[in-house]
Design a protein around this motif. Structure first.
Motif, PDB file in Angstrom:
ATOM      1  N   VAL A  30      19.205   9.830   4.645  1.00  0.00           N
ATOM      2  CA  VAL A  30      20.373   9.752   3.767  1.00  0.00           C
ATOM      3  C   VAL A  30      21.168  11.042   3.907  1.00  0.00           C
ATOM      4  O   VAL A  30      20.598  12.142   3.932  1.00  0.00           O
ATOM      5  N   ASN A  31      22.485  10.920   4.016  1.00  0.00           N
ATOM      6  CA  ASN A  31      23.334  12.108   4.145  1.00  0.00           C
ATOM      7  C   ASN A  31      23.151  13.020   2.936  1.00  0.00           C
ATOM      8  O   ASN A  31      23.091  12.557   1.790  1.00  0.00           O
ATOM      9  N   GLY A  32      23.055  14.313   3.205  1.00  0.00           N
ATOM     10  CA  GLY A  32      22.904  15.265   2.120  1.00  0.00           C
ATOM     11  C   GLY A  32      24.210  15.510   1.381  1.00  0.00           C
ATOM     12  O   GLY A  32      25.302  15.261   1.900  1.00  0.00           O
ATOM     13  N   THR A  39      18.405  13.974   3.321  1.00  0.00           N
ATOM     14  CA  THR A  39      17.149  13.581   2.695  1.00  0.00           C
ATOM     15  C   THR A  39      16.499  12.505   3.538  1.00  0.00           C
ATOM     16  O   THR A  39      17.164  11.574   3.985  1.00  0.00           O
ATOM     17  N   THR A  40      15.185  12.620   3.769  1.00  0.00           N
ATOM     18  CA  THR A  40      14.456  11.604   4.520  1.00  0.00           C
ATOM     19  C   THR A  40      13.278  11.109   3.697  1.00  0.00           C
ATOM     20  O   THR A  40      12.633  11.886   2.989  1.00  0.00           O
ATOM     21  N   HIS A  64      20.431   9.965  -6.193  1.00  0.00           N
ATOM     22  CA  HIS A  64      21.680  10.692  -6.454  1.00  0.00           C
ATOM     23  C   HIS A  64      22.498  10.821  -5.171  1.00  0.00           C
ATOM     24  O   HIS A  64      23.726  10.662  -5.177  1.00  0.00           O
ATOM     25  N   THR A  65      21.809  11.064  -4.070  1.00  0.00           N
ATOM     26  CA  THR A  65      22.497  11.200  -2.791  1.00  0.00           C
ATOM     27  C   THR A  65      23.103   9.878  -2.351  1.00  0.00           C
ATOM     28  O   THR A  65      24.225   9.828  -1.837  1.00  0.00           O
ATOM     29  N   LEU A  66      22.382   8.787  -2.549  1.00  0.00           N
ATOM     30  CA  LEU A  66      22.893   7.471  -2.167  1.00  0.00           C
ATOM     31  C   LEU A  66      24.122   7.078  -2.962  1.00  0.00           C
ATOM     32  O   LEU A  66      25.031   6.430  -2.437  1.00  0.00           O
ATOM     33  N   GLU A  67      24.165   7.450  -4.220  1.00  0.00           N
ATOM     34  CA  GLU A  67      25.333   7.137  -5.030  1.00  0.00           C
ATOM     35  C   GLU A  67      26.552   7.903  -4.543  1.00  0.00           C
ATOM     36  O   GLU A  67      27.688   7.462  -4.710  1.00  0.00           O
TER      37      GLU A  67
END
Length: 215
Positions: A30-32, A39-40, A64-67
């Protein structure tokens, strides 16, 4: 993921079959957030048509990162082995001049992530996962109003990853002479460490389909 022409999946059926043969664990990337590293998350997954289904604990920091950015990559890697330099030395040169490499299969899914929070939708996601991982049905009913799963649904969130692109790589020296490839496969079977045997099977399977490499 860089893919040489000879490492490319021969068709969609090849990578799809490889996934369904039991390669159902991968890394969600996921993009930081700005100024932070990506994030992995290592996790099992199931396929559902053009979607990948995942569930993770609610405290997982990935939410939180996905949002912030729903663009993700999911990577599955398997059937890998280190190939020593002497195994790859060309005829007529010292074995120590051979250059080592890695063999592996990898499939990368570029996806749009959708968070699943509705209790019934999460229960359905779990039912689909259990149908894959415990197809004998040796588990309690997964229902919102039944124990044990009903009370546990609030502790997880589901993820539906809509696949937008697939990149598949089967790196097994397919551009090398037939004799070289069969020789390495024999050495892998003889060594028998780690994933040597499934790696050899992949190399021999590709050899049977491709034969001598034709650029």
């Amino acid at each position: 993921m860089f893919i040489q022409p000879w490492d490319a999946s021969l068709d969609d059926t090849e990578w799809q079959t490889w996934i369904t043969e039991g390669h159902d664990f991968g890394i969600l990337s996921v993009n930081g957030l700005p100024g932070h590293a990506p994030t992995t998350v290592p996790t099992h997954f199931t396929s559902d048509g053009n979607h990948l289904l995942i569930h993770l604990a609610r405290p997982n920091p990935v939410w939180h990162t996905l949002e912030h950015d729903p663009n993700v990559t999911f990577t599955v890697i398997g059937d890998y082995a280190f190939i020593p330099g002497p195994w790859r030395a060309k005829p007529g040169i010292p074995p120590t001049d051979g250059v080592p490499t890695s063999y592996y299969a990898a499939v990368q899914f570029a996806c749009q992530a959708h968070i699943v929070d509705d209790p019934e939708a999460k229960a359905e996601l779990l039912r689909r996962q259990m149908a894959h991982f415990q197809p004998d049905g040796d588990h309690a009913a997964i229902a919102v109003d039944q124990l044990p799963y009903g009370r546990m649904l609030s502790g997880i969130r589901g993820l539906r990853l809509d696949v937008t692109e697939v990149r598949a790589k089967f790196k097994y020296d397919d551009h090398k002479p037939v004799e070289h490839r069969t020789g390495v496969a024999d050495r892998l079977l003889e060594r028998g460490d780690g994933l040597d045997k499934p790696t050899a099977r992949q190399q021999l399977r590709r050899l049977e389909r491709i034969g001598p490499w034709k650029p």
